[in-house]
Design a protein around this motif. Structure first.
Motif, PDB file in Angstrom:
ATOM      1  N   HIS A 188      -8.488  16.037   1.755  1.00  4.92           N
ATOM      2  CA  HIS A 188      -7.976  16.556   3.022  1.00  4.92           C
ATOM      3  C   HIS A 188      -8.269  18.039   3.206  1.00  4.92           C
ATOM      4  O   HIS A 188      -7.632  18.701   4.024  1.00  4.92           O
ATOM      5  CB  HIS A 188      -6.461  16.303   3.112  1.00  4.92           C
ATOM      6  N   ALA A 189      -9.227  18.545   2.464  1.00  4.34           N
ATOM      7  CA  ALA A 189      -9.558  19.971   2.567  1.00  4.34           C
ATOM      8  C   ALA A 189     -10.396  20.236   3.815  1.00  4.34           C
ATOM      9  O   ALA A 189     -10.916  19.316   4.465  1.00  4.34           O
ATOM     10  CB  ALA A 189     -10.321  20.414   1.319  1.00  4.34           C
ATOM     11  N   ASP A 190     -10.529  21.498   4.139  1.00  2.00           N
ATOM     12  CA  ASP A 190     -11.409  21.921   5.223  1.00  2.00           C
ATOM     13  C   ASP A 190     -12.830  21.457   4.901  1.00  2.00           C
ATOM     14  O   ASP A 190     -13.345  21.741   3.811  1.00  2.00           O
ATOM     15  CB  ASP A 190     -11.373  23.448   5.332  1.00  2.00           C
ATOM     16  N   PRO A 191     -13.487  20.736   5.803  1.00  2.00           N
ATOM     17  CA  PRO A 191     -14.851  20.250   5.528  1.00  2.00           C
ATOM     18  C   PRO A 191     -15.814  21.354   5.117  1.00  2.00           C
ATOM     19  O   PRO A 191     -16.776  21.090   4.379  1.00  2.00           O
ATOM     20  CB  PRO A 191     -15.263  19.606   6.856  1.00  2.00           C
ATOM     21  N   ARG A 192     -15.561  22.564   5.533  1.00  2.00           N
ATOM     22  CA  ARG A 192     -16.459  23.660   5.190  1.00  2.00           C
ATOM     23  C   ARG A 192     -16.378  24.022   3.706  1.00  2.00           C
ATOM     24  O   ARG A 192     -17.297  24.662   3.176  1.00  2.00           O
ATOM     25  CB  ARG A 192     -16.152  24.891   6.050  1.00  2.00           C
ATOM     26  N   SER A 193     -15.298  23.620   3.038  1.00  2.00           N
ATOM     27  CA  SER A 193     -15.155  23.925   1.615  1.00  2.00           C
ATOM     28  C   SER A 193     -15.290  22.684   0.728  1.00  2.00           C
ATOM     29  O   SER A 193     -15.177  22.787  -0.492  1.00  2.00           O
ATOM     30  CB  SER A 193     -13.796  24.579   1.358  1.00  2.00           C
ATOM     31  N   GLN A 194     -15.520  21.530   1.331  1.00  2.00           N
ATOM     32  CA  GLN A 194     -15.632  20.305   0.545  1.00  2.00           C
ATOM     33  C   GLN A 194     -16.978  20.217  -0.161  1.00  2.00           C
ATOM     34  O   GLN A 194     -17.961  20.852   0.226  1.00  2.00           O
ATOM     35  CB  GLN A 194     -15.438  19.087   1.445  1.00  2.00           C
ATOM     36  N   PHE A 195     -17.000  19.412  -1.183  1.00  2.00           N
ATOM     37  CA  PHE A 195     -18.222  19.077  -1.915  1.00  2.00           C
ATOM     38  C   PHE A 195     -18.175  17.580  -2.195  1.00  2.00           C
ATOM     39  O   PHE A 195     -17.110  16.958  -2.111  1.00  2.00           O
ATOM     40  CB  PHE A 195     -18.296  19.867  -3.227  1.00  2.00           C
ATOM     41  N   MET A 196     -19.311  16.995  -2.533  1.00  2.00           N
ATOM     42  CA  MET A 196     -19.325  15.567  -2.835  1.00  2.00           C
ATOM     43  C   MET A 196     -18.896  15.339  -4.279  1.00  2.00           C
ATOM     44  O   MET A 196     -19.370  16.003  -5.197  1.00  2.00           O
ATOM     45  CB  MET A 196     -20.716  14.983  -2.586  1.00  2.00           C
ATOM     46  N   SER A 197     -17.989  14.390  -4.453  1.00  2.00           N
ATOM     47  CA  SER A 197     -17.402  14.103  -5.756  1.00  2.00           C
ATOM     48  C   SER A 197     -18.472  13.746  -6.785  1.00  2.00           C
ATOM     49  O   SER A 197     -19.495  13.138  -6.474  1.00  2.00           O
ATOM     50  CB  SER A 197     -16.420  12.940  -5.625  1.00  2.00           C
ATOM     51  N   GLY A 198     -18.173  14.120  -8.039  1.00  2.00           N
ATOM     52  CA  GLY A 198     -19.124  13.863  -9.115  1.00  2.00           C
ATOM     53  C   GLY A 198     -19.310  12.417  -9.484  1.00  2.00           C
ATOM     54  O   GLY A 198     -20.151  12.105 -10.334  1.00  2.00           O
ATOM     55  N   MET A 199     -18.538  11.485  -8.885  1.00  2.00           N
ATOM     56  CA  MET A 199     -18.789  10.059  -9.161  1.00  2.00           C
ATOM     57  C   MET A 199     -20.234   9.692  -8.836  1.00  2.00           C
ATOM     58  O   MET A 199     -20.819   8.806  -9.447  1.00  2.00           O
ATOM     59  CB  MET A 199     -17.826   9.173  -8.371  1.00  2.00           C
ATOM     60  N   GLY A 200     -20.803  10.381  -7.850  1.00  2.00           N
ATOM     61  CA  GLY A 200     -22.184  10.144  -7.461  1.00  2.00           C
ATOM     62  C   GLY A 200     -22.453  10.717  -6.088  1.00  2.00           C
ATOM     63  O   GLY A 200     -21.642  10.548  -5.184  1.00  2.00           O
ATOM     64  N   TYR A 201     -23.546  11.447  -5.957  1.00  2.00           N
ATOM     65  CA  TYR A 201     -23.931  11.946  -4.639  1.00  2.00           C
ATOM     66  C   TYR A 201     -25.443  11.917  -4.517  1.00  2.00           C
ATOM     67  O   TYR A 201     -26.189  11.944  -5.504  1.00  2.00           O
ATOM     68  CB  TYR A 201     -23.368  13.338  -4.348  1.00  2.00           C
ATOM     69  N   ILE A 202     -25.887  11.821  -3.266  1.00  2.00           N
ATOM     70  CA  ILE A 202     -27.296  11.636  -2.936  1.00  2.00           C
ATOM     71  C   ILE A 202     -27.752  12.806  -2.083  1.00  2.00           C
ATOM     72  O   ILE A 202     -27.021  13.240  -1.184  1.00  2.00           O
ATOM     73  CB  ILE A 202     -27.506  10.335  -2.128  1.00  2.00           C
ATOM     74  N   VAL A 203     -28.944  13.309  -2.357  1.00  2.00           N
ATOM     75  CA  VAL A 203     -29.558  14.314  -1.481  1.00  2.00           C
ATOM     76  C   VAL A 203     -30.969  13.860  -1.146  1.00  2.00           C
ATOM     77  O   VAL A 203     -31.580  13.062  -1.865  1.00  2.00           O
ATOM     78  CB  VAL A 203     -29.586  15.722  -2.123  1.00  2.00           C
ATOM     79  N   SER A 204     -31.490  14.379  -0.048  1.00  2.00           N
ATOM     80  CA  SER A 204     -32.876  14.087   0.296  1.00  2.00           C
ATOM     81  C   SER A 204     -33.816  14.859  -0.635  1.00  2.00           C
ATOM     82  O   SER A 204     -33.423  15.845  -1.268  1.00  2.00           O
ATOM     83  CB  SER A 204     -33.150  14.431   1.764  1.00  2.00           C
ATOM     84  N   TRP A 205     -35.049  14.407  -0.698  1.00  2.00           N
ATOM     85  CA  TRP A 205     -36.015  14.967  -1.644  1.00  2.00           C
ATOM     86  C   TRP A 205     -36.216  16.463  -1.437  1.00  2.00           C
ATOM     87  O   TRP A 205     -36.365  17.223  -2.404  1.00  2.00           O
ATOM     88  CB  TRP A 205     -37.351  14.224  -1.507  1.00  2.00           C
ATOM     89  N   ASP A 206     -36.201  16.914  -0.191  1.00  2.00           N
ATOM     90  CA  ASP A 206     -36.427  18.340   0.077  1.00  2.00           C
ATOM     91  C   ASP A 206     -35.322  19.209  -0.508  1.00  2.00           C
ATOM     92  O   ASP A 206     -35.567  20.366  -0.883  1.00  2.00           O
ATOM     93  CB  ASP A 206     -36.560  18.595   1.580  1.00  2.00           C
ATOM     94  N   VAL A 207     -34.102  18.687  -0.618  1.00  2.00           N
ATOM     95  CA  VAL A 207     -33.005  19.461  -1.210  1.00  2.00           C
ATOM     96  C   VAL A 207     -33.252  19.643  -2.706  1.00  2.00           C
ATOM     97  O   VAL A 207     -33.056  20.744  -3.255  1.00  2.00           O
ATOM     98  CB  VAL A 207     -31.653  18.786  -0.936  1.00  2.00           C
ATOM     99  N   ALA A 208     -33.675  18.589  -3.384  1.00  2.00           N
ATOM    100  CA  ALA A 208     -34.007  18.725  -4.803  1.00  2.00           C
ATOM    101  C   ALA A 208     -35.150  19.717  -5.000  1.00  2.00           C
ATOM    102  O   ALA A 208     -35.129  20.525  -5.940  1.00  2.00           O
ATOM    103  CB  ALA A 208     -34.374  17.362  -5.383  1.00  2.00           C
ATOM    104  N   ALA A 209     -36.145  19.670  -4.113  1.00  2.00           N
ATOM    105  CA  ALA A 209     -37.262  20.620  -4.210  1.00  2.00           C
ATOM    106  C   ALA A 209     -36.771  22.049  -4.001  1.00  2.00           C
ATOM    107  O   ALA A 209     -37.253  22.989  -4.656  1.00  2.00           O
ATOM    108  CB  ALA A 209     -38.331  20.265  -3.188  1.00  2.00           C
ATOM    109  N   TRP A 210     -35.806  22.242  -3.103  1.00  2.00           N
ATOM    110  CA  TRP A 210     -35.238  23.571  -2.873  1.00  2.00           C
ATOM    111  C   TRP A 210     -34.512  24.077  -4.117  1.00  2.00           C
ATOM    112  O   TRP A 210     -34.640  25.257  -4.498  1.00  2.00           O
ATOM    113  CB  TRP A 210     -34.294  23.525  -1.680  1.00  2.00           C
ATOM    114  N   VAL A 211     -33.744  23.203  -4.789  1.00  2.00           N
ATOM    115  CA  VAL A 211     -33.057  23.596  -6.024  1.00  2.00           C
ATOM    116  C   VAL A 211     -34.075  24.053  -7.062  1.00  2.00           C
ATOM    117  O   VAL A 211     -33.899  25.090  -7.724  1.00  2.00           O
ATOM    118  CB  VAL A 211     -32.209  22.431  -6.574  1.00  2.00           C
ATOM    119  N   ALA A 212     -35.160  23.311  -7.204  1.00  2.00           N
ATOM    120  CA  ALA A 212     -36.177  23.664  -8.200  1.00  2.00           C
ATOM    121  C   ALA A 212     -36.860  24.982  -7.879  1.00  2.00           C
ATOM    122  O   ALA A 212     -37.229  25.743  -8.783  1.00  2.00           O
ATOM    123  CB  ALA A 212     -37.208  22.545  -8.293  1.00  2.00           C
TER     124      ALA A 212
END
Length: 307
Positions: A188-212
């Motif tokens: 129930h937190a402010d969406p601007r401060s939320q993160f996806m739970s560590g149970m599992g989250y998905i990102v698009s390929w470009d996000v992984a490329a940005w991290v690298a």
């Protein structure tokens, strides 16, 4: 001599008549020792054009980030995922990612897993918790899979069980860029401060490329890693296409547990994307039974299993 020729001809006559009759009624099947010919041939028959299935339009990598010594859990997950029906028009690859093998037994036993299954990736990192393992995982992907990039990549726990067809269906109509998909936390937190739970989250390929490619992230890795990952995306203005699966992603709950229903925990439901907190064999067994993983068990005199 003439008598011998006549006797030989009479000997062959029944076989010639049999061959004639067989070729008359089965003209397309008449060949000599077809099974032997098939065994001796090295060629592979081409699949007819009208026998091909629908084209794949979605490719997903699910990386189970785990520890080298978790052999039993990997064996269980291989069975659990192998027995699921294949997602329609999608490839969902499940691979296990571990840090460098520091113990002699792990070097040998993980090598055997790689030989037998080919699904373990050894990252260049020291085993840790909340000190950069997530960065090691995501930053390795663009180089490891440069020849065949995925549409989406996920980081999942080894106590999570994804329903692969459900995951593919929920991702298929989502953007292929700047995506961040999972269970938003805290609930129930402010969406601007939320993160996806560590149970599992998905990102698009470009996000992984940005991290690298973003060197500054290497110095910002300490802390709960799903929170740290969410912080990276907020600061970098990434993952703006956010999709939560608040009711289809949840922690395990059954009647034998003291904990009750809350915003992230409830009983198993049919349209599940992922169940989390499967910490012991009984929880796994009840979950797999609920989703009919044992339906392929055939009656046999070799065993009796009371389900």
């Amino acid at each position: 001599m003439a008598m011998k020729r006549l006797s030989f001809s009479l000997f062959l006559l029944p076989f010639l008549l049999l061959a004639f009759v067989y070729s008359l009624f089965f003209p397309g099947d008449f060949s000599i020792l077809p099974s032997l010919a098939a065994r001796c041939s090295n060629s592979v028959a081409a699949t007819p054009a009208n026998a091909t299935g629908p084209a794949v339009d979605l490719r997903v990598l699910l990386g189970v980030v785990t520890r080298a010594e978790m052999y039993e859990r990997r064996a269980l997950l291989r069975l659990a995922y192998a027995l699921q029906p294949a997602p329609a028009r999608a490839v969902v690859d499940v691979r296990f990612f571990v840090c460098s093998l520091a113990r002699e037994e792990d070097a040998v036993l993980v090598s055997l897993e790689i030989i037998a299954h080919g699904d373990v990736v050894v990252l260049n990192c020291t085993e840790n918790m909340d000190d950069g393992k997530t960065h090691s995982y995501f930053s390795s992907l663009p180089a490891l899979f440069a020849d065949a990039p995925y549409d989406y990549v996920g980081k999942i726990d080894d106590d999570s069980y994804y329903r692969l067809a459900s995951l593919a269906d929920t991702l298929r109509d989502k953007p292929r860029r700047d995506l961040y998909h999972g269970f938003p936390a805290p609930c129930h937190a402010d969406p601007r401060s939320q993160f996806m739970s560590g149970m599992g989250y998905i990102v698009s390929w470009d996000v992984a490329a940005w991290v690298a490619a973003t060197e500054a992230l290497r110095g910002d890795v300490k802390g709960p890693e799903d929170e740290v990952f969410g912080r990276w995306l907020r600061r970098g203005g990434k993952g703006r296409n956010r999709y939560g699966e608040e009711t289809r992603m949840y922690d395990y709950l059954d009647g034998g547990m003291r904990e009750g229903v809350n915003c992230f925990r409830h009983a198993l439901v049919a349209d599940t994307v992922v169940v989390h907190k499967l910490k012991d064999r009984l929880k796994w067994a009840r979950t797999l039974k609920f989703f009919n993983a044992t339906q392929g068990l055939k009656p046999s005199k070799l065993y009796h299993v009371d389900l």
